[in-house]
Structures are given as C-alpha cells and as structure tokens.
Scaffold this active site. Structure first.
Site: not given
Ligand code: GDP
Ligand code: IMO
Ligand code: MG
Length: 428
Positions: A13, A16, A40-41, A222
């Site tokens: 998270d 990415k 979840g991106h 991840q």
């Molecule tokens: P990922 O799994 O690495 O793609 O990240 P996620 O999408 O799960 O979580 C990142 C969260 O931060 C999302 O809600 C993005 O919209 C948000 N986000 C990304 N870059 C920034 C930033 O620079 N500032 C803020 N406030 N939010 C951001």
């Molecule tokens: P993105 O791509 C954050 C974590 C789960 C758990 C561990 C194992 O959005 O960054 P799994 O279901 O993969 O067997 O769970 O990994 N986990 C993540 N945490 N971002 C993710 O993906 C994750 N995908 C798995 O919360 O701790």
């Molecule tokens: Mg994510």
C-alpha cells in the site's frame, strides 16, 4: 532506460498503483508479475477514483498492453468482475494478455484460506482471505491448475481430478463441504471459453517487446517486507514482490531489468498481523490514519501506522538493487511538529541495522530514532523540490543520505498530477 520495476518497499500500500499509472503514460506494456487480487491499487485522475486488484494499473492509458504474467494467481471470477466494470467505464480491455502458465485461483482456495486462518487461531496471519496462500501451495505441490489447463476439456478433466483428490480431502478435514467434480468441471470449462481470447505465452510476447525496444513497466504488488523469502516470515504473502522475482515470474532474462523504483511511504503502514517495530498507537496514529485514509483497499481494514524505518528501506534496496525512491504520501506528514525516522534498532544493548530472520528476535527490537523538525505549509500543490518547505526538503535529503539511494520522485496527493519528478527512470 526501457524496463522499469515498480516495487513496494515496505508492507504494501505504498502507492504503487498511483506511480504505475503515472509512468504508464510513457510505457508500451505494463506487467503484473506476482500475487493476485490480494492487491488493491488505487488510481486517481480527472476527479475519478479507480481500484484495480488483478489488472495492471496501466489499463487507464489508451493503447498500453497489460500483461498478467506467469507468476500470478488469477481468480477467473475476480478477473471478469474487474474487466466488466472497466468495460462499463468505456475502457478497452482487448489489450489484456494472461499467461498460459499463470495459476488459476478458485473458490475452494478462499475457503481453505479462511479455514487455515481459523486453525492458526491466535497466530493467524491476517490474510486478505482471497485464497492466495492455498493457490500458491497447490502450485508448489504440483497439483494446481494453470490457465492453459482450462483450454482443453480432456486436459482439464485430468488436472481437476488430480487437484480435487487432494483438495477435497483437505476440505473434509476442516469439516467443509467437498467440491462437486462435475459442477467445478463445467464452471472451469466456461471460464476457459471466456478467458481464451486473453490467454497466450506472455514470456514470448515480452521477449519480443524487449527485442523491439518497447518501454515496459513491471508493477509489483504487496511490498518487500511481505516477500515469502525476505519478509517477516511467516507474516508474509506467498510470492515475492521484489525485483529479483521479475525475471522468473515473467519468463525473461535477469539482464532485461534496467531500473528498480522503490515505492515508499513517507511513514510506514501495515495491514494484517506481524512485527512492526516503529508502530504508533493512540490519538496520533489515529490522526495519521484518517489523514492518509489508511484503510485497506481490498478488506477495508484500518492500516497500522508507524514512523519511517530506514532499516526496512535498506533491506529492500540491498536485495532488490533499488536505483531510486518514489516517496509517497509526503503531504500526510504536513503539520506534524517532530518527525521521527528509525535509523537502527536496539537489541540486547547493541545497535542493529539489519532485519533478523527470526520473528522472536525482530519482536524484541526497539527502534532508535532521529528526530527532524516538521513543516506546516500545505504542500499538496507543489510542483518542484524547491517549492517544498525547507524542513520537507531536509527530510527528503536525509532519506537519500541514510539509504544512499536518490529520490527519483515524490508524491503530495493521490491525484496523478500531484507527482513531482526529480529523475525520470524512463529518461535517465
Ligand atoms: P498500492 O497498493 O501500493 O497501490 O497503494 P494503495 O492504493 O492500496 O494505497 C495508497 C493510498 O494512498 C491510496 O488511497 C492512494 O490514492 C493514496 N495516495 C497515493 N499517493 C498519495 C500521496 O502522495 N498523498 C496522499 N494523500 N495519498 C496518496
Ligand atoms: P498491495 O498490492 C498490504 C498482506 C495481508 C497479510 C499478508 C498475507 O495493495 O500493496 P495474503 O492474502 O497475501 O495471503 O495475506 O499480506 N497483504 C497486503 N498488505 N497490501 C497488499 O497489497 C497486500 N497483499 C497482502 O494483509 O498480512
Ligand atoms: Mg494496496
């Protein structure tokens, strides 16, 4: 630079999706190489917000080919859920290619994921419940179904018989209903028919693109600390999100990677169980969680919050060969009076800067912090390093110094436009 890896450098998270989407405007191909819909991106542009789980975040740019490579575990139902939603939004999905060698994730994997977690009880991993672990387990046990198996009725029958022989025994041992062969066989045949236009040998496709000189982005899911081999085992996922996994997971030679962009939040978050030395609790953690909207994209779970940990970034950089950082969510730290950075751990009176193999040891590590002055001015619209308040500049410079890796870009908000490039990995 033609082939760039986007790698999560913490516990996932890190943003990415946002960074992949940003660079997809320059790419010909975007590849997801591991994981499944545990990811979840989030992508935000033109006032719209999208979340992708299986599909590469490049899908929002016209003409970019989106590849789901061999190292992935793919739920056909999850795939069509996403594809149908994108079609409704008017997005062309004919650019998607799925590897014939990618693993097929089915409903019984999710049931087993839940059952495994319940059996672990107080030691549960806190998985996303998407069946990721059980599906990769089948792959390693050589009983899993692959995409190619769905395309031929005879092959499918043989492969499904083989897998269900084991899976039904496992389901029964948990007191769960066994899978009915005929029902599952028909379901898989249907999936095969629908998936056929997307399935191909993506290793051959990618190698041809490499020969042509195409610009390719490899989008990790991840993060390094969730890597099955180099993460906080057993509190990890079941694949490797690190750059070193790209060649194997995609079927391309190691020398085809030109640049590794490590994505790191300006602080740290984690979902699920497991050690987290710089974790914060109480009102301040709650405040950062709300400001950063730190709730899981997939499971909606509140994310655990902590200070930036340089030891983790260095662990990731050392193994993955990170060439530059993308520092995200810098805006969330605005208004924090004193910002801590963890620069080492105290363990039995000694200073340690590496990540230990054992959980027991890591849980006993106490963070050693340096403290930096924060900034108050809103930075969500800055367009250059120079526009940042001096203390924010110092924070970035300190991270560069402590990791010996330059900051390639920083991000000051979720929108595509809220991105400031210092060195462009594709242009350097
Ligand atoms: P990922 O799994 O690495 O793609 O990240 P996620 O999408 O799960 O979580 C990142 C969260 O931060 C999302 O809600 C993005 O919209 C948000 N986000 C990304 N870059 C920034 C930033 O620079 N500032 C803020 N406030 N939010 C951001
Ligand atoms: P993105 O791509 C954050 C974590 C789960 C758990 C561990 C194992 O959005 O960054 P799994 O279901 O993969 O067997 O769970 O990994 N986990 C993540 N945490 N971002 C993710 O993906 C994750 N995908 C798995 O919360 O701790
Ligand atoms: Mg994510």
């Amino acid at each position: 630079m033609k082939r760039v890896v986007i790698e999560g450098s913490q516990w996932g998270d890190e943003g990415k999706g946002k960074i992949t989407d940003y660079f997809s405007g320059k790419a010909d191909v975007v590849v997801r190489f591991q994981g499944g819909n545990n990811a979840g991106h989030t992508i935000v542009f033109d006032g719209k917000k999208f979340a992708v789980r299986l599909l590469p975040s490049g899908i929002f740019h016209k003409g970019v080919v989106c590849v789901l490579a061999s190292g992935m575990v793919i739920s056909p139902s999850g795939f069509f859920e996403e594809v149908d939603a994108l079609k409704k939004a008017g997005i062309d999905v004919s650019r998607i290619k799925i590897s014939d060698r990618a693993s097929v994730l089915l409903d019984y994997h999710k049931l087993l994921d839940g059952a495994n977690e319940r059996a672990l009880s107080g030691n549960k991993i806190g998985t996303t419940g998407r069946g990721i672990g059980p599906c990769y387990t089948d792959k390693a046990s050589r009983i899993g179904l692959r995409m190619c198996d769905l395309l031929d009725a005879k092959t499918l029958r043989k492969c499904l018989e083989r897998t269900l022989q084991f899976k039904n025994r496992e389901l029964k041992s948990y007191g769960l209903e066994p899978v009915d062969f005929d029902t599952m066989y028909k379901e898989c045949l249907k999936y095969g028919k629908k998936l056929k236009p997307y399935i191909t040998d993506t290793s051959v496709f990618l190698q041809n693109e490499i020969k042509k000189g195409s610009k390719i982005l490899f989008e990790g899911a991840q993060g390094a600390m969730l890597c099955l081999t180099h993460g906080t085992y057993p509190y990890v996922t079941c694949s490797s999100p690190m750059s070193v996994s790209v060649p194997l997971s995609c079927g391309i030679p190691p020398r085809s990677i030109d640049y590794v962009l490590g994505i790191a939040k300006a602080y740290t978050t984690r979902v699920g169980e497991g050690p987290f030395p710089t974790e914060l609790f109480g009102a301040f953690a709650d405040e950062l969680r709300e400001r950063g909207h730190e709730y899981g994209t997939v499971t909606k779970r509140p994310r655990r919050i902590g200070w930036l940990d340089i030891n983790i970034l260095n662990h990731c950089a050392r193994i993955s060969g990170v060439d530059g950082w993308a520092l995200t969510l810098l805006d969330v730290l605005t208004g924090v009076d004193k910002i801590n950075i963890c620069v080492g751990y105290n363990y039995k009176g000694k200073t340690v800067t590496t990540i230990p193999a054992t959980l027991e040891e890591y849980q006993a590590y106490k963070p050693i912090y340096i403290t930096m002055d924060g900034w108050k001015k809103d930075i969500s619209n800055v367009k250059s390093f120079e526009e940042l308040p001096k203390n924010a500049q110092k924070y970035l410079k300190k991270i560069e110094k402590l990791t010996n890796v330059p900051i390639a870009l920083f991000s000051v908000g979720p929108d595509r436009e809220q991105t400031v490039i210092l060195h462009d990995p594709f242009e350097d």
